[in-house]
Design an enzyme around this catalytic site. Structure first.
Site, PDB file in Angstrom:
ATOM      1  N   HIS A 232       0.835  -1.210   0.000  1.00  0.00           N
ATOM      2  CA  HIS A 232       0.000   0.000   0.000  1.00  0.00           C
ATOM      3  C   HIS A 232       0.869   1.260   0.000  1.00  0.00           C
ATOM      4  O   HIS A 232       2.079   1.222   0.234  1.00  0.00           O
ATOM      5  CB  HIS A 232      -0.936   0.011   1.219  1.00  0.00           C
ATOM      6  CG  HIS A 232      -0.226   0.086   2.537  1.00  0.00           C
ATOM      7  ND1 HIS A 232       0.231   1.262   3.072  1.00  0.00           N
ATOM      8  CD2 HIS A 232       0.088  -0.889   3.434  1.00  0.00           C
ATOM      9  CE1 HIS A 232       0.804   1.032   4.242  1.00  0.00           C
ATOM     10  NE2 HIS A 232       0.740  -0.275   4.486  1.00  0.00           N
TER      11      HIS A 232
ATOM     12  N   CYS B  93       3.564  -4.681   6.609  1.00  0.00           N
ATOM     13  CA  CYS B  93       3.143  -4.422   5.236  1.00  0.00           C
ATOM     14  C   CYS B  93       4.324  -3.969   4.381  1.00  0.00           C
ATOM     15  O   CYS B  93       5.413  -3.720   4.880  1.00  0.00           O
ATOM     16  CB  CYS B  93       2.049  -3.359   5.216  1.00  0.00           C
ATOM     17  SG  CYS B  93       0.465  -3.923   5.877  1.00  0.00           S
TER      18      CYS B  93
END
Length: 205
Positions: free
Chosen positions: A98, A114
């Site tokens: 992301h 992440c």
């Protein structure tokens, strides 16, 4: 004859349309050691960017994954509603590729697991995966997060060996000062030009 021509044109159009709808395979490779991501489409390199993977205690999982869902605007409930724009989720535990505004940390581990990208790059990757399809996308994560370098060890030069000075104890050494020239002169005769003649004194008496 005209009918045959129409059928041929229709078949050609169908083949062309099918070719246009064909999906290309998307390969997303994340190298945790170098903190880089590379993207290829149909075997051809397309993008290469810096990323941030998980910091110590929150390592990004390694392996081969198929993305499960795309969320354009997402906020992490686990981490104080931190924004995760253009999220491409690839594990059931919530790991995703992301965008992130923390662009200064790109190039080193900084996330909670992440894979972070610059916002504009995350938008490009998101659009690519949405266009080609989740089923045609493969995510490969490999390597290890680079470790922090330990404190530099300061190497000090050893003192150079010096020639030993002569010891006051030992053969061939004397602590006596060299004699001055006047020390080598004969002692004064106290007014006598020659040694005292004691026999002459007895004869005089």
């Amino acid at each position: 004859m005209r009918l045959v021509g129409l059928l041929a044109a229709s078949l050609l159009g169908t083949l062309t349309l099918g070719a246009g709808w064909a999906k290309a395979d998307v390969l997303i490779t994340v190298d945790k050691t170098t903190q880089h991501i590379s993207v290829s489409v149909g075997g051809q390199p397309r993008y290469a960017w810096s990323v941030s993977t998980g910091k110590a205690g929150y390592e990004t999982p390694v392996g081969t994954f198929t993305p499960s869902r795309l969320v354009k605007d997402y906020a992490s409930k686990e981490w104080d509603n931190s924004p995760m724009p253009h999220s491409i989720f690839f594990t059931h535990r919530g790991h995703a590729i992301h965008g992130s505004n923390a662009t200064r940390t790109l190039g080193r581990p900084a996330s909670h697991g992440c894979v972070r990208l610059a916002p504009s790059n995350a938008a490009k990757l998101f659009a690519l995966v949405r266009s080609e399809g989740l089923g045609n996308t493969k995510i490969v994560i490999r390597g290890d997060e680079p470790k922090k370098s330990s404190a530099r060890t300061v190497t000090r030069d050893r003192p150079k060996a010096r020639n030993a000075e002569p010891s006051s104890v030992g053969a061939g050494y004397s602590d006596r000062r060299p004699q001055r020239p006047e020390d080598l002169r004969p002692a004064p005769a106290y007014g006598y030009a020659s040694p005292l003649n004691t026999q002459a004194i007895f004869d005089w008496q």
